[in-house]
Write an enzyme that holds these catalytic residues in place. Structure first.
Site, PDB file in Angstrom:
ATOM      1  N   ASP A  13       0.817  -1.221   0.000  1.00 30.22           N
ATOM      2  CA  ASP A  13       0.000   0.000   0.000  1.00 30.22           C
ATOM      3  C   ASP A  13       0.849   1.268   0.000  1.00 30.22           C
ATOM      4  O   ASP A  13       0.434   2.291   0.532  1.00 30.22           O
ATOM      5  CB  ASP A  13      -0.966   0.011   1.203  1.00 30.22           C
ATOM      6  CG  ASP A  13      -1.727  -1.298   1.303  1.00 30.22           C
ATOM      7  OD1 ASP A  13      -2.321  -1.686   0.294  1.00 30.22           O
ATOM      8  OD2 ASP A  13      -1.681  -1.945   2.361  1.00 30.22           O
ATOM      9  N   LYS A  16       2.102   2.282  -5.245  1.00 30.73           N
ATOM     10  CA  LYS A  16       2.823   1.858  -6.458  1.00 30.73           C
ATOM     11  C   LYS A  16       2.086   2.255  -7.721  1.00 30.73           C
ATOM     12  O   LYS A  16       2.694   2.609  -8.721  1.00 30.73           O
ATOM     13  CB  LYS A  16       3.018   0.335  -6.455  1.00 30.73           C
ATOM     14  CG  LYS A  16       3.875  -0.159  -5.328  1.00 30.73           C
ATOM     15  CD  LYS A  16       4.056  -1.662  -5.411  1.00 30.73           C
ATOM     16  CE  LYS A  16       2.811  -2.423  -5.007  1.00 30.73           C
ATOM     17  NZ  LYS A  16       2.598  -2.484  -3.559  1.00 30.73           N
ATOM     18  N   GLY A  40      -4.439  -4.015  -4.053  1.00 26.54           N
ATOM     19  CA  GLY A  40      -5.451  -2.983  -4.216  1.00 26.54           C
ATOM     20  C   GLY A  40      -4.747  -1.679  -4.422  1.00 26.54           C
ATOM     21  O   GLY A  40      -3.959  -1.273  -3.583  1.00 26.54           O
ATOM     22  N   HIS A  41      -4.935  -1.078  -5.591  1.00 27.33           N
ATOM     23  CA  HIS A  41      -4.379   0.260  -5.723  1.00 27.33           C
ATOM     24  C   HIS A  41      -5.430   1.221  -6.225  1.00 27.33           C
ATOM     25  O   HIS A  41      -6.261   0.886  -7.045  1.00 27.33           O
ATOM     26  CB  HIS A  41      -3.103   0.325  -6.568  1.00 27.33           C
ATOM     27  CG  HIS A  41      -3.024  -0.656  -7.673  1.00 27.33           C
ATOM     28  ND1 HIS A  41      -2.250  -1.774  -7.600  1.00 27.33           N
ATOM     29  CD2 HIS A  41      -3.611  -0.679  -8.872  1.00 27.33           C
ATOM     30  CE1 HIS A  41      -2.372  -2.449  -8.700  1.00 27.33           C
ATOM     31  NE2 HIS A  41      -3.195  -1.819  -9.497  1.00 27.33           N
ATOM     32  N   GLN A 223       1.747  -6.508  -3.645  1.00 29.85           N
ATOM     33  CA  GLN A 223       2.238  -6.588  -2.254  1.00 29.85           C
ATOM     34  C   GLN A 223       3.590  -5.863  -2.148  1.00 29.85           C
ATOM     35  O   GLN A 223       3.770  -4.865  -2.804  1.00 29.85           O
ATOM     36  CB  GLN A 223       2.317  -8.036  -1.746  1.00 29.85           C
ATOM     37  CG  GLN A 223       0.969  -8.692  -1.620  1.00 29.85           C
ATOM     38  CD  GLN A 223       0.346  -9.020  -2.970  1.00 29.85           C
ATOM     39  OE1 GLN A 223       0.957  -9.670  -3.790  1.00 29.85           O
ATOM     40  NE2 GLN A 223      -0.853  -8.572  -3.197  1.00 29.85           N
TER      41      GLN A 223
HETATM   42  P1  IMP Z   1      -2.756 -12.995   1.232  1.00 32.35           P
HETATM   43  O1  IMP Z   1      -1.888 -12.323   0.201  1.00 32.35           O
HETATM   44  O2  IMP Z   1      -4.216 -12.738   1.015  1.00 32.35           O
HETATM   45  O3  IMP Z   1      -2.447 -14.444   1.401  1.00 32.35           O
HETATM   46  O4  IMP Z   1      -2.419 -12.317   2.658  1.00 32.35           O
HETATM   47  C1  IMP Z   1      -1.153 -12.472   3.269  1.00 32.35           C
HETATM   48  C2  IMP Z   1      -0.700 -11.200   3.936  1.00 32.35           C
HETATM   49  O5  IMP Z   1      -0.399 -10.206   2.957  1.00 32.35           O
HETATM   50  C3  IMP Z   1      -1.749 -10.558   4.843  1.00 32.35           C
HETATM   51  O6  IMP Z   1      -1.094  -9.962   5.943  1.00 32.35           O
HETATM   52  C4  IMP Z   1      -2.379  -9.489   3.963  1.00 32.35           C
HETATM   53  O7  IMP Z   1      -2.951  -8.442   4.714  1.00 32.35           O
HETATM   54  C5  IMP Z   1      -1.153  -9.017   3.208  1.00 32.35           C
HETATM   55  N1  IMP Z   1      -1.459  -8.428   1.908  1.00 32.35           N
HETATM   56  C6  IMP Z   1      -1.828  -9.054   0.782  1.00 32.35           C
HETATM   57  N2  IMP Z   1      -1.967  -8.197  -0.218  1.00 32.35           N
HETATM   58  C7  IMP Z   1      -1.676  -6.986   0.249  1.00 32.35           C
HETATM   59  C8  IMP Z   1      -1.594  -5.681  -0.345  1.00 32.35           C
HETATM   60  O8  IMP Z   1      -1.810  -5.457  -1.529  1.00 32.35           O
HETATM   61  N3  IMP Z   1      -1.246  -4.676   0.498  1.00 32.35           N
HETATM   62  C9  IMP Z   1      -0.928  -4.891   1.799  1.00 32.35           C
HETATM   63  N4  IMP Z   1      -0.979  -6.081   2.385  1.00 32.35           N
HETATM   64  C10 IMP Z   1      -1.335  -7.126   1.615  1.00 32.35           C
END
Ligand code: IMP
Length: 428
Positions: A13, A16, A40-41, A223
């Site tokens: 977040d 990007k 999510g952007h 991420q």
């Molecule tokens: P997953 O990617 O849904 O398996 O989640 C694994 C971890 O990554 C969790 O702590 C989520 O909150 C975090 N996470 C996944 N995608 C994002 C993102 O785009 N931004 C911030 N945290 C993320």
């Protein structure tokens, strides 16, 4: 000619989408190489605000070809939902290409993601519940379903049957859930085949040819570094390679083709989900950062955990990614503090650590050693040149640059596309 990787240097977040967007019309291709709709952007163009989860942000730039690379996991329902949403607002999405080797997220993996989290109780990861982890696990376990499998019903049936032979045991015997029906899963996946077919390509070949022709290609990570499955705060990470190396494996280009690696980093730190976060502020100051920064997840709406800038994390991100540039975002959020603390090292059980501790449990016990910088009171949102910034804001940026070990090439001062001060051209 530049092949530029854009990635998050913290826990995600960082903004990007905006960094990619800033490269604008000079970019010929934007490639998403890892993750799925867990990302999510928000991209703001004029008065319009777009929240994207799966699609690369380049989809909003008319001259640009957006690519979903082989390293991505694709939820087909979300893909078409996002495409239709954009088309309804007049965005041309016809250039999108998807790797035939990208894996799809079948419905049973969304179920498994959610029930596993519940089952883990206080050990839960805090996932986005989108089926990301189980789908990458299937990929490594060699029971995944790829885009190319959608086009042959017999092969698809065979693969779903193979996957469900294990999954249904887990769903019914461990989680006490109803088993997934093979025919239903196949029918759902097949229902997307004709619509997805025109977008499918050998995207690795397309990208290599584009680079041969001197095109500008941006590889956009989902991420971030600290959520990378290898280099992040394991096990509180996502299940893919969100660092620079992932750009090569997740898109089918060789690492020697990469010219630039840009880390996007907030002027403070946020994190969603569980896991260690040394500079986290659990007080009114954290709440102030959350409110001023609008720190609520684009994907899940969850309030983000907030804290001060962590230069140890920045140096680590510089090292594991080979960063050439940092793009600093949201400096405006820090307006109005007398002093702005920045974490320069950690204290772990009385021992100073200038670098990331190698042991996760040591990292979990790390407390920040702060250096306090002078704050500023001026509104930054209209600043467009370096000189427009108040002197203490400039000193803050220069101090971060020095502590982080990578030059700060641009500074974000507000959500608009224009609210950016460019110090060095990322494509130059
Ligand atoms: P997953 O990617 O849904 O398996 O989640 C694994 C971890 O990554 C969790 O702590 C989520 O909150 C975090 N996470 C996944 N995608 C994002 C993102 O785009 N931004 C911030 N945290 C993320």
């Amino acid at each position: 000619m530049p092949a530029v990787v854009v990635l998050g240097a913290q826990w995600g977040d960082e903004g990007k989408g905006k960094a990619t967007d800033q490269l604008g019309s000079r970019v010929d291709y934007v490639v998403k190489f890892n993750g799925g709709n867990n990302a999510g952007h928000t991209v703001v163009v004029g008065d319009e605000k777009y929240a994207l989860h799966l699609l690369p942000s380049g989809i909003l730039s008319p001259g640009c070809t957006p690519i979903i690379g082989n390293g991505v996991v694709v939820d087909l329902a979300v893909l078409f939902e996002e495409l239709e949403g954009l088309q309804g607002r007049g965005v041309d999405t016809s250039k999108l290409l998807i790797s035939s080797s990208a894996h799809v997220i079948p419905s049973y993996n969304r179920t498994l993601d959610k029930v596993t989290e519940r089952f883990l109780g206080k050990r839960q990861i805090g996932t986005t519940g989108r089926g990301i982890g189980p789908t990458y696990a299937d990929k490594m376990n060699r029971v995944g379903i790829r885009i190319s499998d959608l086009f042959d019903e017999e092969i698809l049936h065979d693969k779903v049957e193979g996957a469900l032979a294990q999954k249904n045991q887990i769903l019914t015997k461990i989680y006490n859930r109803r088993s997934a029906d093979i025919d239903e899963v196949v029918a759902e996946l097949r229902s997307y085949a004709d619509r997805v077919a025109p977008m499918v390509a050998d995207t690795g070949l397309v990208l290599n040819r584009a680079l041969d022709e001197g095109k500008n290609v941006v590889f956009e990570a989902g991420q971030a570094t600290m959520l990378d499955v290898d280099h992040g705060t394991y096990p509180f990470v996502t299940s893919s390679s969100a660092t620079a190396g992932g750009a090569a494996t997740g898109s089918g280009i060789g690492p020697t083709r990469i010219d630039r690696v840009v880390g996007v980093i907030k002027a403070y730190t946020t994190r969603v989900g569980e896991g260690p976060f040394p500079t986290e502020l659990l007080d009114a100051v954290g709440e102030q950062l959350r409110k001023t920064g609008g720190e609520y997840g684009v994907t899940t709406g969850r309030p983000r955990r907030c804290g001060w800038y962590d230069a140890v994390v920045a140096r680590y991100a510089g090292r594991v990614n080979g960063l050439t540039d940092l793009v600093l975002t949201k400096l405006d959020v820090l307006t109005g503090f007398e002093k702005v603390p920045v974490c320069v090292a950690y204290d772990v059980d009385g021992v100073r650590h200038d670098e990331m501790p190698i042991d996760q449990s040591a990292f979990a016990r790390a407390t920040p050693i702060y250096e306090e910088l002078d704050g500023w009171w001026e509104d930054l949102s209209l600043a467009r040149t370096w000189e427009d910034l108040p002197v203490n804001a400039r000193r803050y940026v220069e101090a971060l640059e020095e502590m982080s070990g990578t030059r700060i090439s641009s500074v974000g001062v507000g959500p608009d596309r224009e609210a950016t001060i460019v110090r060095h051209d990322l494509l130059g």
